[in-house]
Design a protein around this motif. Structure first.
Motif, PDB file in Angstrom:
ATOM      1  N   ALA A  19       0.833  -1.205   0.000  1.00  0.00           N
ATOM      2  CA  ALA A  19       0.000   0.000   0.000  1.00  0.00           C
ATOM      3  C   ALA A  19       0.861   1.246   0.000  1.00  0.00           C
ATOM      4  CB  ALA A  19      -0.929  -0.004   1.214  1.00  0.00           C
ATOM      5  N   ALA A  20       1.921   1.255   0.812  1.00  0.00           N
ATOM      6  CA  ALA A  20       2.819   2.407   0.864  1.00  0.00           C
ATOM      7  C   ALA A  20       3.557   2.586  -0.453  1.00  0.00           C
ATOM      8  CB  ALA A  20       3.814   2.241   2.013  1.00  0.00           C
ATOM      9  N   VAL A  21       3.979   1.480  -1.054  1.00  0.00           N
ATOM     10  CA  VAL A  21       4.615   1.558  -2.371  1.00  0.00           C
ATOM     11  C   VAL A  21       3.620   2.087  -3.394  1.00  0.00           C
ATOM     12  CG1 VAL A  21       5.588   0.179  -4.258  1.00  0.00           C
ATOM     13  CG2 VAL A  21       6.319  -0.233  -1.904  1.00  0.00           C
ATOM     14  N   GLY A  22       2.380   1.594  -3.320  1.00  0.00           N
ATOM     15  CA  GLY A  22       1.349   2.055  -4.243  1.00  0.00           C
ATOM     16  C   GLY A  22       1.073   3.531  -4.120  1.00  0.00           C
ATOM     17  N   SER A  23       1.154   4.071  -2.889  1.00  0.00           N
ATOM     18  CA  SER A  23       0.930   5.501  -2.703  1.00  0.00           C
ATOM     19  C   SER A  23       2.037   6.323  -3.344  1.00  0.00           C
ATOM     20  CB  SER A  23       0.841   5.826  -1.208  1.00  0.00           C
ATOM     21  OG  SER A  23       2.113   5.763  -0.582  1.00  0.00           O
ATOM     22  N   ALA A  24       3.256   5.775  -3.359  1.00  0.00           N
ATOM     23  CA  ALA A  24       4.392   6.501  -3.932  1.00  0.00           C
ATOM     24  C   ALA A  24       4.473   6.336  -5.447  1.00  0.00           C
ATOM     25  CB  ALA A  24       5.691   6.017  -3.287  1.00  0.00           C
ATOM     26  N   VAL A  25       4.227   5.120  -5.924  1.00  0.00           N
ATOM     27  CA  VAL A  25       4.321   4.851  -7.361  1.00  0.00           C
ATOM     28  C   VAL A  25       3.091   5.431  -8.052  1.00  0.00           C
ATOM     29  CG1 VAL A  25       4.363   3.080  -9.145  1.00  0.00           C
ATOM     30  CG2 VAL A  25       5.705   2.780  -7.055  1.00  0.00           C
ATOM     31  N   GLY A  26       3.316   6.360  -8.946  1.00  0.00           N
ATOM     32  CA  GLY A  26       2.211   6.976  -9.664  1.00  0.00           C
ATOM     33  C   GLY A  26       2.592   7.268 -11.098  1.00  0.00           C
ATOM     34  N   MET A  27       1.743   8.026 -11.760  1.00  0.00           N
ATOM     35  CA  MET A  27       1.972   8.296 -13.180  1.00  0.00           C
ATOM     36  C   MET A  27       3.203   9.156 -13.421  1.00  0.00           C
ATOM     37  SD  MET A  27      -1.887   8.610 -14.753  1.00  0.00           S
ATOM     38  CE  MET A  27      -2.653   9.438 -13.362  1.00  0.00           C
ATOM     39  N   SER A  28       3.633   9.932 -12.398  1.00  0.00           N
ATOM     40  CA  SER A  28       4.834  10.747 -12.596  1.00  0.00           C
ATOM     41  C   SER A  28       6.079   9.874 -12.729  1.00  0.00           C
ATOM     42  CB  SER A  28       5.009  11.726 -11.437  1.00  0.00           C
ATOM     43  OG  SER A  28       5.280  11.050 -10.227  1.00  0.00           O
ATOM     44  N   ASN A  29       6.056   8.664 -12.134  1.00  0.00           N
ATOM     45  CA  ASN A  29       7.170   7.731 -12.338  1.00  0.00           C
ATOM     46  C   ASN A  29       7.321   7.391 -13.808  1.00  0.00           C
ATOM     47  OD1 ASN A  29       6.115   7.186  -9.473  1.00  0.00           O
ATOM     48  ND2 ASN A  29       8.089   6.146  -9.461  1.00  0.00           N
ATOM     49  N   VAL A  30       6.197   7.419 -14.523  1.00  0.00           N
ATOM     50  CA  VAL A  30       6.190   7.008 -15.926  1.00  0.00           C
ATOM     51  C   VAL A  30       6.513   8.166 -16.852  1.00  0.00           C
ATOM     52  CG1 VAL A  30       4.779   6.018 -17.773  1.00  0.00           C
ATOM     53  CG2 VAL A  30       4.555   5.161 -15.429  1.00  0.00           C
ATOM     54  N   TRP A  31       5.938   9.351 -16.598  1.00  0.00           N
ATOM     55  CA  TRP A  31       6.174  10.415 -17.573  1.00  0.00           C
ATOM     56  C   TRP A  31       7.290  11.384 -17.178  1.00  0.00           C
ATOM     57  CZ3 TRP A  31       0.568  12.042 -16.471  1.00  0.00           C
ATOM     58  CH2 TRP A  31       0.498  13.036 -15.504  1.00  0.00           C
ATOM     59  N   ALA A 312      -1.158  -1.181 -16.709  1.00  0.00           N
ATOM     60  CA  ALA A 312      -0.178  -0.910 -15.657  1.00  0.00           C
ATOM     61  C   ALA A 312      -0.345   0.498 -15.108  1.00  0.00           C
ATOM     62  CB  ALA A 312       1.242  -1.109 -16.198  1.00  0.00           C
ATOM     63  N   ILE A 313      -0.609   1.463 -15.995  1.00  0.00           N
ATOM     64  CA  ILE A 313      -0.836   2.836 -15.565  1.00  0.00           C
ATOM     65  C   ILE A 313      -2.074   2.915 -14.673  1.00  0.00           C
ATOM     66  CG2 ILE A 313      -1.427   5.162 -16.363  1.00  0.00           C
ATOM     67  CD1 ILE A 313       1.488   4.298 -16.802  1.00  0.00           C
ATOM     68  N   PHE A 314      -3.106   2.190 -15.046  1.00  0.00           N
ATOM     69  CA  PHE A 314      -4.329   2.160 -14.238  1.00  0.00           C
ATOM     70  C   PHE A 314      -4.036   1.653 -12.832  1.00  0.00           C
ATOM     71  CE2 PHE A 314      -7.793  -0.538 -12.626  1.00  0.00           C
ATOM     72  CZ  PHE A 314      -8.773   0.422 -12.445  1.00  0.00           C
ATOM     73  N   PHE A 315      -3.244   0.590 -12.714  1.00  0.00           N
ATOM     74  CA  PHE A 315      -2.914   0.040 -11.404  1.00  0.00           C
ATOM     75  C   PHE A 315      -2.151   1.068 -10.562  1.00  0.00           C
ATOM     76  CE2 PHE A 315      -2.866  -4.427 -13.440  1.00  0.00           C
ATOM     77  CZ  PHE A 315      -4.231  -4.540 -13.238  1.00  0.00           C
ATOM     78  N   ALA A 316      -1.194   1.767 -11.179  1.00  0.00           N
ATOM     79  CA  ALA A 316      -0.429   2.785 -10.448  1.00  0.00           C
ATOM     80  C   ALA A 316      -1.339   3.925 -10.006  1.00  0.00           C
ATOM     81  CB  ALA A 316       0.703   3.317 -11.319  1.00  0.00           C
ATOM     82  N   ALA A 317      -2.272   4.308 -10.860  1.00  0.00           N
ATOM     83  CA  ALA A 317      -3.141   5.449 -10.569  1.00  0.00           C
ATOM     84  C   ALA A 317      -4.118   5.154  -9.436  1.00  0.00           C
ATOM     85  CB  ALA A 317      -3.900   5.857 -11.827  1.00  0.00           C
ATOM     86  N   ILE A 318      -4.755   4.001  -9.454  1.00  0.00           N
ATOM     87  CA  ILE A 318      -5.765   3.711  -8.437  1.00  0.00           C
ATOM     88  C   ILE A 318      -5.130   3.581  -7.063  1.00  0.00           C
ATOM     89  CG2 ILE A 318      -5.701   1.201  -8.801  1.00  0.00           C
ATOM     90  CD1 ILE A 318      -8.749   3.397  -7.815  1.00  0.00           C
ATOM     91  N   SER A 319      -3.910   3.033  -6.990  1.00  0.00           N
ATOM     92  CA  SER A 319      -3.239   2.899  -5.694  1.00  0.00           C
ATOM     93  C   SER A 319      -2.889   4.269  -5.128  1.00  0.00           C
ATOM     94  CB  SER A 319      -1.981   2.026  -5.828  1.00  0.00           C
ATOM     95  OG  SER A 319      -1.063   2.611  -6.740  1.00  0.00           O
ATOM     96  N   SER A 320      -2.475   5.207  -5.982  1.00  0.00           N
ATOM     97  CA  SER A 320      -2.146   6.559  -5.522  1.00  0.00           C
ATOM     98  C   SER A 320      -3.400   7.331  -5.140  1.00  0.00           C
ATOM     99  CB  SER A 320      -1.383   7.312  -6.616  1.00  0.00           C
ATOM    100  OG  SER A 320      -0.136   6.717  -6.884  1.00  0.00           O
ATOM    101  N   LEU A 321      -4.471   7.186  -5.917  1.00  0.00           N
ATOM    102  CA  LEU A 321      -5.694   7.927  -5.645  1.00  0.00           C
ATOM    103  C   LEU A 321      -6.305   7.510  -4.305  1.00  0.00           C
ATOM    104  CD1 LEU A 321      -7.621  10.066  -6.823  1.00  0.00           C
ATOM    105  CD2 LEU A 321      -8.935   8.195  -7.829  1.00  0.00           C
ATOM    106  N   MET A 322      -6.272   6.230  -3.997  1.00  0.00           N
ATOM    107  CA  MET A 322      -6.786   5.769  -2.712  1.00  0.00           C
ATOM    108  C   MET A 322      -6.041   6.445  -1.564  1.00  0.00           C
ATOM    109  SD  MET A 322      -7.534   1.660  -3.149  1.00  0.00           S
ATOM    110  CE  MET A 322      -5.829   1.255  -3.518  1.00  0.00           C
ATOM    111  N   ASN A 323      -4.731   6.551  -1.696  1.00  0.00           N
ATOM    112  CA  ASN A 323      -3.929   7.167  -0.650  1.00  0.00           C
ATOM    113  C   ASN A 323      -4.234   8.652  -0.504  1.00  0.00           C
ATOM    114  OD1 ASN A 323      -1.037   8.744  -0.223  1.00  0.00           O
ATOM    115  ND2 ASN A 323      -1.360   7.051   1.201  1.00  0.00           N
TER     116      ASN A 323
END
Length: 438
Positions: A19-31, A312-323
């Motif tokens: 969960a903590a990793v998901g909060s940090a990993v987001g779309m900015s990691n990609v772009w 993959a982007i969707f997975f990163a986004a939903i984990s960050s949005l929840m946080n």
């Protein structure tokens, strides 16, 4: 039954870590990370970035997790508990509001990602439509409301389910899938003719860039924001962490896996850009215009690659949005004693009312810059001051030592107190001076 016992929380170390990793990993990691790496010397950028991640991970992330666990509440309650002085004890509302404001904007961008994922499945993303025109159609004023709403519905479902049954369970699925998908794409890129130039550009350092102050400044900014240091996300998740768990180990895992996500994204994007002779660009255009143009040129496999990428982007986004939504949700539960479904509906509903006016591409960019430059680093600084300067050293070190088999390193507290808080001040000043460094 005490309030603490009734409070929801993570049920396992793995659940918290993901969960903590998901909060940090987001779309900015990609772009953002691939663009910055290419701009500031490839391997020469990775060195200062990794140094910054090590320093920030061992001070800032540890502090925010420990601060939340010490207070057993979110940013507002934690800072009230630490300060408890009239006039300033409510200062914790700043990181809570910044989390909400960021969530309102992030939901819009996640809506774009959902639209592209659906378009990848239907073949529109890799069809004859011009990538720039396709992106422009959904980033105009009120151009993506259905997809924006879809993102918020997912946030409501996850939020109502709670921490253990919602946030933890979802991250246990989506974060491993995120890494599996990006590893698969990175392996596939090895087979693309011309991709080798991208690897050279990524890993062979241009030594002169190490002497460029901007390389270090933007590496610091990227690391700071990529690790979600804002006095909200890690604090609220830390408040749900068992006192049996090692916060230092958890912080290390977050730093490692967040960096791995950024590097994996670079191993996919930079070789692809070189192989297909595209411009790396910056910001959302890289993900929503440049890469779809590349997918179109991949032939029969392009659509499959697009589906995998945007999934993959969707997975990163939903984990960050929840946080991002969790801090204001918890505040309403804690301070106004709202039932969780009511708090979730109110916060997400207000998020939609704000976000619907941010749907223009230009507006959302300015909004996210405003929050990230002026509010997020201030929240991080406030949390750092409360933990390292307001709490006494014995209390702070005792909290960081919980769950550890080894003694806390003696250097960790003074480095956090002086170096990390100094870095947070520098990020605020440099961000304002340069118009953003994240």
């Amino acid at each position: 039954m005490s309030t603490e016992n009734r409070r929801d929380g993570f049920t396992s170390r793995l659940g918290f870590t993901l969960a903590a990793v998901g909060s940090a990993v987001g779309m900015s990691n990609v772009w953002a990370f691939p663009y910055r790496t290419a701009t500031y010397g490839g391997g020469a950028y990775l060195l200062p970035y990794i140094i910054c991640v090590i320093v920030l991970g061992s001070t800032g992330i540890v502090e925010e997790i420990s601060f939340g666990r010490w207070a057993k509440t979110g940013p507002l309650g934690a800072m009230q508990k630490a300060i408890d002085k009239p006039g300033i004890k409510h200062i914790g509302i700043i990181p809570v509001l910044s989390s909400f404001a960021m969530a309102a904007g992030y939901a819009v961008i996640m809506g774009w990602g959902i639209r592209y994922l659906v378009g990848a499945f239907t073949g529109q993303v890799t069809g004859d439509v011009d990538p720039g025109a396709y992106f422009g159609a959904i980033t105009g004023e009120f151009g993506s409301i259905p997809w924006h709403v879809a993102a918020l519905i997912l946030a409501i479902i996850a939020g109502v389910a709670g921490v253990a049954r919602g946030i933890e369970k979802i991250n246990k699925v989506v974060m491993p899938l995120f890494y599996i998908l990006f590893i698969g794409m990175a392996i596939y890129m090895l087979t693309i003719p011309g991709s080798s130039e991208g690897y050279k550009y990524l890993f062979i350092p241009r030594a002169e860039m190490l002497l460029n102050p901007k390389t270090w400044v933007y590496a610091l900014g990227q690391a700071f924001f990529s690790l979600s240091l804002a006095g909200n996300g890690s604090v609220i998740y830390g408040s749900y962490l068992s006192r049996k768990e090692d916060a230092v180990l958890a912080a290390r895992n977050v730093a490692i896996f967040d960096t791995l996500a950024a590097v994996l994204a670079s191993l996919v994007i930079i070789p692809a850009v070189f192989a297909f002779h595209k411009d790396l660009g910056a910001g959302p255009a890289l993900m929503f215009i440049t890469l779809p143009a590349i997918f179109r040129e991949m032939g029969a496999f392009g659509q499959i690659f697009a589906i995998i990428f945007f999934l993959a982007i969707f997975f990163a986004a939903i984990s960050s949005l929840m946080n991002l939504f969790e801090a204001p949700i918890e505040m309403l539960q804690d301070k106004l004693h709202m039932k969780r479904p009511v708090a979730v509906a109110l916060v997400v509903g207000l998020g939609f009312l704000v976000g619907v006016f941010l749907e223009s591409g230009d507006v959302i960019g300015n909004w996210m810059d405003l929050i990230s430059i002026y509010f997020c680093p201030v929240g991080a600084l406030l949390a750092g001051i409360c933990f390292y300067w307001v709490l006494d050293r014995k209390t702070a070190e005792a909290e960081m030592s919980l769950g550890r088999d080894k003694p806390l390193p003696k250097w960790m507290y003074p480095v956090g107190k002086y170096v990390y808080c100094g870095i947070a001040i520098a990020v605020i000043v440099l961000g304002i001076a340069l118009g953003g460094i994240g």
